[in-house]
Design a protein around this motif. Sequence first.
Motif, short mmCIF file in Angstrom:
data_model
loop_
_atom_site.label_atom_id
_atom_site.label_comp_id
_atom_site.label_asym_id
_atom_site.label_seq_id
_atom_site.Cartn_x
_atom_site.Cartn_y
_atom_site.Cartn_z
N UNK A 124 0.83 -1.20 0.00
CA UNK A 124 0.00 0.00 0.00
C UNK A 124 0.87 1.26 0.00
N UNK A 125 1.99 1.21 0.70
CA UNK A 125 2.92 2.34 0.69
C UNK A 125 3.50 2.55 -0.70
N UNK A 126 3.83 1.46 -1.38
CA UNK A 126 4.34 1.57 -2.75
C UNK A 126 3.28 2.16 -3.67
N UNK A 127 2.01 1.79 -3.46
CA UNK A 127 0.92 2.35 -4.26
C UNK A 127 0.78 3.84 -4.01
N UNK A 128 0.97 4.27 -2.76
CA UNK A 128 0.90 5.70 -2.44
C UNK A 128 1.99 6.46 -3.16
N UNK A 129 3.20 5.88 -3.21
CA UNK A 129 4.28 6.52 -3.96
C UNK A 129 3.95 6.58 -5.44
N UNK A 130 3.24 5.56 -5.93
CA UNK A 130 2.85 5.54 -7.33
C UNK A 130 1.92 6.69 -7.68
N UNK A 131 1.11 7.14 -6.72
CA UNK A 131 0.23 8.28 -6.98
C UNK A 131 1.03 9.54 -7.28
N UNK A 132 2.21 9.65 -6.62
CA UNK A 132 3.07 10.82 -6.84
C UNK A 132 3.93 10.66 -8.09
N UNK A 133 4.06 9.44 -8.59
CA UNK A 133 4.85 9.19 -9.78
C UNK A 133 6.33 9.00 -9.52
N UNK A 134 6.74 9.04 -8.27
CA UNK A 134 8.15 8.82 -7.92
C UNK A 134 8.20 8.41 -6.45
N UNK A 135 9.33 7.76 -6.09
CA UNK A 135 9.46 7.32 -4.69
C UNK A 135 9.71 8.51 -3.79
N UNK A 136 9.00 8.53 -2.68
CA UNK A 136 9.22 9.51 -1.62
C UNK A 136 8.78 8.86 -0.32
N UNK A 137 9.09 9.46 0.80
CA UNK A 137 8.76 8.84 2.09
C UNK A 137 7.61 9.53 2.81
N UNK A 138 6.96 10.49 2.17
CA UNK A 138 5.88 11.21 2.84
C UNK A 138 4.52 10.56 2.59
N UNK A 139 4.12 10.44 1.33
CA UNK A 139 2.86 9.76 1.03
C UNK A 139 2.85 8.32 1.55
N UNK A 140 3.90 7.53 1.32
CA UNK A 140 3.88 6.16 1.85
C UNK A 140 3.73 6.11 3.36
N UNK A 141 4.41 6.98 4.08
CA UNK A 141 4.33 6.96 5.54
C UNK A 141 2.92 7.27 6.05
N UNK A 142 2.19 8.10 5.31
CA UNK A 142 0.84 8.47 5.73
C UNK A 142 -0.15 7.32 5.60
N UNK A 143 0.23 6.25 4.91
CA UNK A 143 -0.65 5.08 4.78
C UNK A 143 -0.94 4.47 6.16
N UNK A 144 0.06 4.45 7.03
CA UNK A 144 -0.11 3.82 8.34
C UNK A 144 -1.23 4.48 9.16
N UNK A 145 -1.21 5.80 9.39
CA UNK A 145 -2.34 6.38 10.13
C UNK A 145 -3.66 6.28 9.39
N UNK A 146 -3.63 6.32 8.04
CA UNK A 146 -4.88 6.18 7.29
C UNK A 146 -5.54 4.84 7.56
N UNK A 147 -4.73 3.79 7.68
CA UNK A 147 -5.28 2.44 7.90
C UNK A 147 -5.89 2.27 9.29
N UNK A 148 -5.67 3.23 10.18
CA UNK A 148 -6.35 3.18 11.48
C UNK A 148 -7.86 3.38 11.32
N UNK A 149 -8.25 4.09 10.28
CA UNK A 149 -9.63 4.55 10.16
C UNK A 149 -10.66 3.43 10.15
N UNK A 150 -10.55 2.39 9.29
CA UNK A 150 -11.61 1.38 9.28
C UNK A 150 -11.76 0.65 10.61
N UNK A 151 -10.64 0.36 11.27
CA UNK A 151 -10.73 -0.33 12.56
C UNK A 151 -11.40 0.56 13.61
N UNK A 152 -11.05 1.84 13.64
CA UNK A 152 -11.66 2.76 14.61
C UNK A 152 -13.16 2.92 14.35
#
Length: 401
Positions: A124-152
């Motif tokens: 999922x982190x790799x997919x987030x980087x794919x949205x930006x079109x290049x590797x970075x550590x910001x969009x991928x890192x935000x996947x972790x807090x986003x995945x809290x949402x369905x469980x909460x």
Amino acid sequence: MSCLSTAAESGRRAALAMLVSVLLCYGLATVGLTGWPVQVAFGAVVLSALLALPAVRDLRTAPLVLAVLVLVLIALGSPSDGWDPRSIWLFHAKRIYLEGTLYAQLDDYAPWSHNDYPALVPLLMACAAGLAGHWNELLPKAVAPLLLLPALLLIAPSFRWRWCGVLFAVLLLRLGRDMLINGYMDPLVAVYAVAAVATAMRHRMSGKHGGSRELVAFTLLVAVLSMLKNEGAVLAALLTAVVLGEGVLRERRLGWRILLAAVVALLPLLAWKLAVSQAGVGNDLAGSDMKAQLLARLGSEGGILPIVGRLLLDVWVLVPLLVLAVLWRPVLRVPAASAAVLAALAYAAVLFLVYLGTPHDLDWHLRTSVDRVRMPVTLLLGFAVLLALEHRAAAKMPRAR
């Protein structure tokens, strides 16, 4: 009240849509479809998260949704400085992004990065980087807090009083701290464990229609929980055993549907472990002589006490246990509370045995990991405390809402 019920239901639907999209994304990647099909599935994850916004009208759900929104925004503000996120999850995600395959880590390059760990979140982190079109550590890192949402969103319906959502959000923020925004998996494991207990117990207490929906939610939660990291698989098995055992003791019947749902949910993990085994990728704990280490530490004076001290003699474990001891009657009367307590104690026992058998230096292992891996114990106990307090308040003021 109908407005709040509608908001809660929209949150539940958004949570289920997110979980289905996450597992669809992973399923496509397992068969090699790592291009646009996986990106479309990941886009569905993000869109499903946006569908949860109407849930803020429900006062039980609003603080949880807002907390996730703030955490995602903060996570986008800076790269991670944590060892685990940078050396395991983000590292595996970068390899998936660059090599275009879910199984990139199974060549066992850089074995210190725990190549046997499941690749769900790195994908999922790799997919987030794919949205930006290049590797970075910001969009991928935000996947972790986003995945809290369905469980909460699936925890919230267990609360009847609006302040419980606020307190649970505060507890999560206090326990998770910077781990919530740095890309660690441990907060996710803790929150998904609580959500699995909550949905399983609501399934047992619901009617036919409501029970089926909760069973689907439980199945999806267990599937994701088991694929977060190795500890998630252990927790998934423990939670299922506790829910089944509590049902046998309370109702004198075995929850066959819960058992079947858990077995189905663990199939993706089984497929991953088979791939790991075929690739010859090892595990530092499984590859060591844990039995010899365990026996050696049991026989030494310096083995048990440090583990007990760091693992259990902590204010975030002792205080909930003391409160639960005082509220033992409400705990026994609320099945979800008693199941959460049993699951927390069972997992604490597993952690105790793991530390006894660790091949690493015990002091180093405790110092660098105990605050993280103890989170499911503390969050399950906190969940039980909230349910017990809620039950006690409802008993004293039956007409209050």
